[in-house]
Design an enzyme around this catalytic site. Structure first.
Site, PDB file in Angstrom:
ATOM      1  N   ASP A   1      -6.135  -0.174 -11.016  1.00 26.20           N
ATOM      2  CA  ASP A   1      -6.505   0.488  -9.772  1.00 26.20           C
ATOM      3  C   ASP A   1      -7.057  -0.534  -8.784  1.00 26.20           C
ATOM      4  OD1 ASP A   1      -7.089   3.165  -8.434  1.00 26.20           O
ATOM      5  OD2 ASP A   1      -9.089   2.261  -8.409  1.00 26.20           O
TER       6      ASP A   1
ATOM      7  N   GLU B   1      -1.942  -1.815  -8.515  1.00 30.41           N
ATOM      8  CA  GLU B   1      -1.884  -1.081  -7.256  1.00 30.41           C
ATOM      9  C   GLU B   1      -2.367  -1.999  -6.140  1.00 30.41           C
ATOM     10  OE1 GLU B   1      -3.805   2.984  -5.319  1.00 30.41           O
ATOM     11  OE2 GLU B   1      -5.065   1.648  -6.510  1.00 30.41           O
TER      12      GLU B   1
END
Length: 549
Positions: free
Chosen positions: A206, A276
């Protein structure tokens, strides 16, 4: 517990990954929230789609201020999802079905109740005093610099005990870790090893470019409005997009940490990473840096295809730019995930054309070069849910209502059985988010056995992708056209396939280049079109595939 799955170490290259949002997938204990046992129960369904892996959004212990993206214990399962034993059983069953398991790692920040932060904020002299990004106020008491939070307002929060500010890129209850401290890196890698030893096959990282901030805490300069991150930082909603984020993310030191992360993974067989990257116009440059050389991330995804455009020009620009800028890296493409409006609501112009657009979109996605990620429910053709303010749970949506309704509309529970309460997601009186009627009507049981359903088309399309090695990792070459058509070839092992996609609402034709000769039509699911006098003629929202001889 160590689970070994064997097989191809590069299984991730060209793989199809199915994202599961655990709290919305399947509830088994009647509390209105999905759980790990629910995922285990539904693994045969996931395997039936023909995907290679599942990606689980966070299930770690958390106060749930940001639905699990605020972790208070990296090595434990939150009780709302079950136990470590439940996780281990899910792993065993997934591997038995041939599914790899990728888990979310949210390591740029922790929850403010994490023991590390509790100790860090207790004084300026404790052992973890430098584990987070702390800074003194300016002489007038204001924040150390002009950095902003994606979730609205300043990127700094005052702490009265330390009499300092701490940085947070997201909620004030999500303090940012100080990656400049080697002890922090060591501690985080230890938690990663915990899950590697339990047999996980990979990690979705993330906000992977947010790990480091500028040591000097320099102000960000002003920037033209940037909507490339799926709209979350669009200036009409959030002033975050008004800055050029040169100093609060994407720092050069991140490369060294990613190399440490990769070195740990390389001690295990067949593990992978997907990062990401939200870096606005610089995203592809960042992806190139993070995936080159074979010693950092295996692949990344950006927000390029997660916006409102579903046009041939836009898709070609995104893919072409990646192939040009990222020489030896790998990409993971997606149209939807847990942070953006479902792509059917973004791409379809009418309710009636939704099934057609849903089928065309997966046909396009499956033909692109790269790995692909599907978000739970898109295989049913689910639209974005339109929720009332009182139903919202997303802090971002609540903060920016009514200009932006947040992310809850894509996080509503998976509809399994149309006739049951909450579409079979839970037996509780109330689900954590409601299941709208238009989603319940598209439940799995309604579409199973219907050869014309969106669900059947997804299964057929993913099977088609696996039948052609060129679609897994073959070369991709775009062909020029003066019309709004997406035209390219995929080639490998002596097979070259021509794809022509008409993403418009009008008939169109593509004149074959001089010297190109087509062989037999290839049975791409849902394909249409005809070949007439050296032209491929397509109807609206139609695709075509044939071999090139």
């Amino acid at each position: 517990m160590v689970v070994r799955t064997g097989g191809n170490a590069d299984w991730w290259r060209g793989a199809v990954v199915y994202q599961v949002y655990p709290r919305s997938f399947q509830d088994t204990n009647g509390d209105g929230l999905g759980d790990l046992k629910g995922i285990t129960r539904r693994l045969p369904y996931i395997a039936s789609l023909g995907v290679d892996a599942i990606w689980l959004s966070p299930f770690f212990k958390s106060p749930m201020a940001d639905m699990g993206y605020d972790v208070s214990d990296y090595c434990d399962v939150d009780p709302i999802f079950g136990t470590i034993a439940d996780f281990d059983e899910m792993m065993v069953q997934a591997h038995a079905l041939g599914l790899k398991v990728i888990i979310d790692q949210v390591i740029s920040h922790t929850a403010d109740v994490h023991p590390w932060f509790v100790e860090s904020r207790s004084s300026r002299t404790n052992d973890k005093a430098d584990w987070y990004v702390w800074a003194d106020p300016k002489p007038d008491g204001t924040a150390p610099n002009n950095w902003l939070s994606i979730f609205g307002g300043p990127g700094w929060e005052w702490d009265g005990v330390r009499r300092q500010y701490y940085q947070h890129n997201f909620l004030t209850s999500q303090p940012d870790l100080n990656f400049h401290n080697a002890d922090v890196q060591d501690a985080l890698l230890k938690t990663v090893k915990f899950w590697l030893d339990r047999g996980v096959d990979g990690f979705r990282l993330d906000t992977v470019n947010y790990y480091f901030c500028d040591k000097l805490l320099r102000d960000n300069p002003a920037h033209e409005p940037d909507t490339s991150d799926g709209g979350l930082d669009a200036p009409d909603t959030n002033p975050y997009g008004m800055q050029n984020h040169l100093y609060d993310k994407t720092q050069p030191e991140n490369i060294g940490f990613l190399q440490r992360f990769r070195a740990l993974l390389d001690r295990y067989e067949g593990r992978t990473t997907v990062g990401e990257v939200g870096d606005g116009a610089r995203s592809l440059k960042t992806v190139a840096a993070y995936t080159s050389g074979g010693d950092k991330l295996h692949m990344c995804y950006t927000f390029d295809l997660l916006g409102p455009e579903f046009t041939a020009a836009h898709i070609r620009d995104c893919v072409d730019a990646f192939q040009t800028m990222v020489a030896d890296g790998w990409v993971c493409w997606a149209f939807s995930n847990h942070d953006v409006n479902r792509h059917l609501s973004r791409f379809a112009k009418t309710v009636e054309e939704r099934p057609v657009v849903a089928k065309l979109a997966i046909s396009v996605l499956a033909a692109l070069r790269g790995s692909i990620c599907l978000y739970q429910g898109e295989e049913l053709g689910l639209p974005e849910a339109d929720l009332a303010f009182e139903d919202l749970r997303d802090p971002y949506g609540i903060r920016f209502w009514p200009a932006f309704k947040g992310r809850d509309g894509c996080r509503t529970p998976m509809p399994w059985e149309a006739a049951k309460a909450h579409a079979g997601f839970t037996t509780a009186e109330k689900s954590w988010l409601p299941v709208p009627y238009e989603q319940a009507a598209l439940s799995v049981d309604v579409q199973e056995g219907d050869a014309n359903s969106v669900l059947s088309h997804y299964r057929d399309t993913l099977a088609f992708r696996k039948q052609h090695p060129a679609l897994i990792d073959g070369a991709m070459t775009f062909l020029d056209t003066n019309q709004d058509l997406l035209v390219f070839t995929r080639s490998k092992e002596g097979e070259t396939l021509l794809f022509v996609f008409n993403l418009t609402r009008e008939p169109a034709s593509f004149g074959l280049p001089a010297g190109m000769v087509l062989g037999e039509r290839v049975a791409m699911p849902g394909a249409g079109g005809t070949v007439d006098g050296g032209k491929v003629v397509l109807g609206a929202l139609e695709g075509f595939c044939a071999r090139v001889v």
